[in-house]
Design an enzyme around this catalytic site. Sequence first.
Site, PDB file in Angstrom:
ATOM      1  N   LYS A  29       2.591 -38.294 -33.237  1.00 56.04           N
ATOM      2  CA  LYS A  29       1.810 -39.534 -33.123  1.00 56.04           C
ATOM      3  C   LYS A  29       0.490 -39.233 -32.442  1.00 56.04           C
ATOM      4  CE  LYS A  29       2.337 -40.134 -28.459  1.00 56.04           C
ATOM      5  NZ  LYS A  29       1.238 -40.095 -27.445  1.00 56.04           N
ATOM      6  N   GLY A 116       1.231 -31.685 -25.282  1.00 56.11           N
ATOM      7  CA  GLY A 116      -0.063 -31.980 -25.874  1.00 56.11           C
ATOM      8  C   GLY A 116      -0.378 -33.454 -26.000  1.00 56.11           C
ATOM      9  N   GLY A 117       0.618 -34.313 -25.775  1.00 54.50           N
ATOM     10  CA  GLY A 117       0.403 -35.745 -25.950  1.00 54.50           C
ATOM     11  C   GLY A 117       0.641 -36.220 -27.371  1.00 54.50           C
ATOM     12  N   GLY A 120       6.063 -35.088 -29.204  1.00 56.50           N
ATOM     13  CA  GLY A 120       7.133 -34.279 -29.780  1.00 56.50           C
ATOM     14  C   GLY A 120       8.514 -34.570 -29.231  1.00 56.50           C
ATOM     15  N   ASP A 155       7.797 -43.696 -24.973  1.00 54.72           N
ATOM     16  CA  ASP A 155       7.302 -43.560 -26.342  1.00 54.72           C
ATOM     17  C   ASP A 155       8.416 -43.516 -27.387  1.00 54.72           C
ATOM     18  OD1 ASP A 155       4.765 -43.508 -25.350  1.00 54.72           O
ATOM     19  OD2 ASP A 155       4.387 -41.389 -25.737  1.00 54.72           O
TER      20      ASP A 155
END
Length: 306
Positions: A29, A116-117, A120, A155
């Site tokens: 995302k 990494g944001g 995952g 998330d």
Amino acid sequence: MPGCVWSSNNGGRAAVIDSDWSRWPAPAKLNLFLRITGRRADGYHELQTVFQLLDWGDDIRIRIRADGAVARHGEAGYGVPAEQDITVRAARALQAATGCRLGADIAIDKRIPLGGGFGGGSSDAASVLVALNQLWRVGLDEDALAALGLALGADVPVFVRGRNAWAEGVGERLTPMALPPAWFLLIDSGVHVPTAELFRSPRLTRDQNPVKIASYASGSLLDNAFEPVVRQLQPRVDRVFTEMARYGKVALTGTGGGCFLRFDSQESAREAQAGLPAGYRSWVVASVSESPLLRALRQAQRTTTA
């Protein structure tokens, strides 16, 4: 209580590969913008963001076990011991919520960089919840799965629901949102700043004014509250912003070191990728309006009822 069914054949499995394994997508995302609008009494921060799902990510392979054990296979790319892995915790949360006595072997083909944001870990957990809900046939609905996911991470619910969304609260209050198709250049800076360190920074703005969906739709909102902090702490991230600005608006996703640029065509994204400084990993990927996970789920459901 929902059922929990074991079958020795593959009739109820989706996309069966070698013997009893099935494969499920776990898409990445982007946070197209991210604002911090306040702090709650429990210490968590109130956010506003837009989640864009991508046609690229990890693959989760799952095999049902009859003995109730949940085991992770392989070690490469995980970053944490098996007992702490969010996918293992997701499977056990589903067992606890439903009383299911089946277990699962879980293996992850990792593509999404850690820290990494790009979501995952959260996406992997959501895919495990959705897949095992189907494979174990325990019958929880989407709301129940999203609630289980929220306990694992803020998330996770957006990946369970599988639709692009406007998000508020800690990211769990979701409003489905139609987003135009696009191509994205994803850039992994190779660095990760712990979220707690970002929230301690005096440069972080924690009280931005809340905005409406219409403000984002107008194209006026592209900021990420963490960008100035991350750029100050991580020269490799700052270099991406500086050197890639000639190709378009560079943005940070989430609270990690991952950056992205948006393009209207794959060719434009490829051109920008060619200009990326050496030493950075990158991918050119397409947006999606619906998660590949939902498509895999429908395939599995058709197989089960055929």
